[in-house]
Design a protein around this motif. Structure first.
Motif, PDB file in Angstrom:
ATOM      1  N   TYR B  24      49.376  53.071  31.143  1.00 31.22           N
ATOM      2  CA  TYR B  24      48.171  53.306  30.311  1.00 31.22           C
ATOM      3  C   TYR B  24      47.361  52.218  30.494  1.00 31.22           C
ATOM      4  N   CYS B  25      47.846  51.061  30.143  1.00 30.14           N
ATOM      5  CA  CYS B  25      46.979  49.917  30.335  1.00 30.14           C
ATOM      6  C   CYS B  25      46.618  49.731  31.910  1.00 30.14           C
ATOM      7  N   GLY B  26      47.341  49.805  32.843  1.00 31.95           N
ATOM      8  CA  GLY B  26      46.937  49.708  34.343  1.00 31.95           C
ATOM      9  C   GLY B  26      45.708  50.688  34.643  1.00 31.95           C
ATOM     10  N   MET B  27      46.028  51.982  34.065  1.00 28.20           N
ATOM     11  CA  MET B  27      45.050  52.892  34.377  1.00 28.20           C
ATOM     12  C   MET B  27      43.735  52.674  33.581  1.00 28.20           C
ATOM     13  N   LEU B  28      43.929  52.059  32.296  1.00 31.37           N
ATOM     14  CA  LEU B  28      42.597  51.576  31.802  1.00 31.37           C
ATOM     15  C   LEU B  28      41.918  50.498  32.468  1.00 31.37           C
ATOM     16  N   VAL B  29      42.720  49.414  33.007  1.00 35.25           N
ATOM     17  CA  VAL B  29      42.214  48.241  33.560  1.00 35.25           C
ATOM     18  C   VAL B  29      41.483  48.853  34.989  1.00 35.25           C
ATOM     19  N   ALA B  30      42.078  49.926  35.622  1.00 39.15           N
ATOM     20  CA  ALA B  30      41.444  50.453  36.724  1.00 39.15           C
ATOM     21  C   ALA B  30      40.194  51.179  36.517  1.00 39.15           C
ATOM     22  N   LEU B  31      39.924  52.054  35.378  1.00 35.94           N
ATOM     23  CA  LEU B  31      38.996  52.495  35.034  1.00 35.94           C
ATOM     24  C   LEU B  31      37.837  51.540  34.613  1.00 35.94           C
ATOM     25  N   ALA B  32      38.092  50.281  33.857  1.00 34.57           N
ATOM     26  CA  ALA B  32      37.226  49.518  33.480  1.00 34.57           C
ATOM     27  C   ALA B  32      36.471  48.624  34.742  1.00 34.57           C
TER      28      ALA B  32
END
Lengths: 126, 176
Positions: B24-32
């Motif tokens: 989840y954290c990785g996905m959110l970093v990518a999104l940001a």
């Protein structure tokens, strides 16, 4: 929006208003000269009522300002972002043009003083 | 599925949960990071440097309402460092970090304090982001001349912050 949001909004707007008044306190006073500051030290100044173009070359890079009709714009800069060239002209209401990569502040100064020239800065009268 | 399950309730193993969290954290970093990149593509000039929409703040804001504070902080800092190394330089990382950390702390405080809606929290975050950046700029320039921009940047922070808050509020409702 809840009640506290509106209070916050009012506080922020008030702060902005107060700061606006504070930073514009000297408005309307006669402008004496345009100053170039690098790292907080004044390296050059030019009379505001004399149309001219001047280079400001420092260890950080090259900038060129143009003074015309008592207002100043940045016309040349070799900084990576070029934001300083996009900033509004500064004039009678004071203010400053800032080139962050070059640590340079061009500001209107409201007191009297003699023109000071430093090595590396030369004005070209037009 | 909520972003943080109460440990062990539905997950059979502890390791499973950790892996999920990392994903989840990785996905959110990518999104940001995508938001930061998209924002850089939008030409936006008000004659005052430093005014941005703050799209990446959408992720931080939504995260504050769904994840642990530490995880959100991690996502925010990772985004700033990665974007800085990819497209910026040492100085731009410094500005972003100052803005990002100040805005994160203030948003967290307001949210913990209670009584503020997501719009208010976001508004304070937007303003603090600009204040953090201008403080670093003042240190770099060793001049207070830059505070001339502060009133404009506060207003800009209010407007963009409120906008991002409204969007995040809508997104929050749509998310499970």
């Amino acid at each position: 929006m809840k009640k506290k949001d509106w209070i916050l909004l009012a506080c922020l707007l008030t702060a902005a208003g107060i700061l606006y008044v504070l930073t514009g306190v000297n408005k309307g006073q006669s402008l004496a000269y345009v100053a170039a500051e690098v790292d907080g030290e004044e390296v050059a100044r030019w009379p505001v009522d004399q149309d001219t173009e001047a280079d400001v070359d420092t260890e950080y890079g090259h900038n060129r300002i143009r003074i015309r009709n008592r207002s100043v714009v940045m016309v040349e800069a070799d900084c990576p972002d070029g934001y300083c060239k996009e900033q509004h002209a500064i004039g009678a209401d004071g203010g400053s043009i800032i080139c962050l990569p070059h640590h340079l502040v061009i500001a209107m100064v409201k007191e009297n003083g003699e023109k000071k020239t430093v090595e590396g800065v030369d004005a070209v009268a037009q | 599925m909520p972003w943080h399950n109460s440990a062990g309730a539905s997950a059979p193993r502890e390791g499973n949960m950790v892996a999920k969290k990392v994903a989840y954290c990785g996905m959110l970093v990518a999104l940001a990071m995508i938001f930061s990149y998209v924002e850089a593509l939008i030409p936006f000039n008000f004659g005052v440097p430093g005014i941005k929409l703050g799209l990446a703040n959408l992720v931080v804001l939504a995260g504050l309402y769904r994840m642990k504070a530490g995880e959100v902080l991690l996502v925010s800092v990772a985004r700033i460092l990665l974007i800085g190394f990819l497209f910026g330089n040492g100085m731009s990382i410094l500005y972003s970090l100052a803005g990002g950390l100040l805005s994160f702390c203030v948003m967290l405080l307001l949210k913990k304090a209670g009584g503020f809606s997501i719009i208010g929290v976001s508004m304070a975050g937007g303003v603090c982001h600009n204040i953090g950046q201008i403080l670093v700029a003042a240190l770099v320039l060793r001049s207070v001349g830059i505070f001339y921009y502060l009133p404009v940047l506060i207003i800009a922070g209010i407007v963009t912050g409120a906008l991002m808050g409204m969007i995040t509020g809508r997104v929050q409702k749509a998310l499970p």
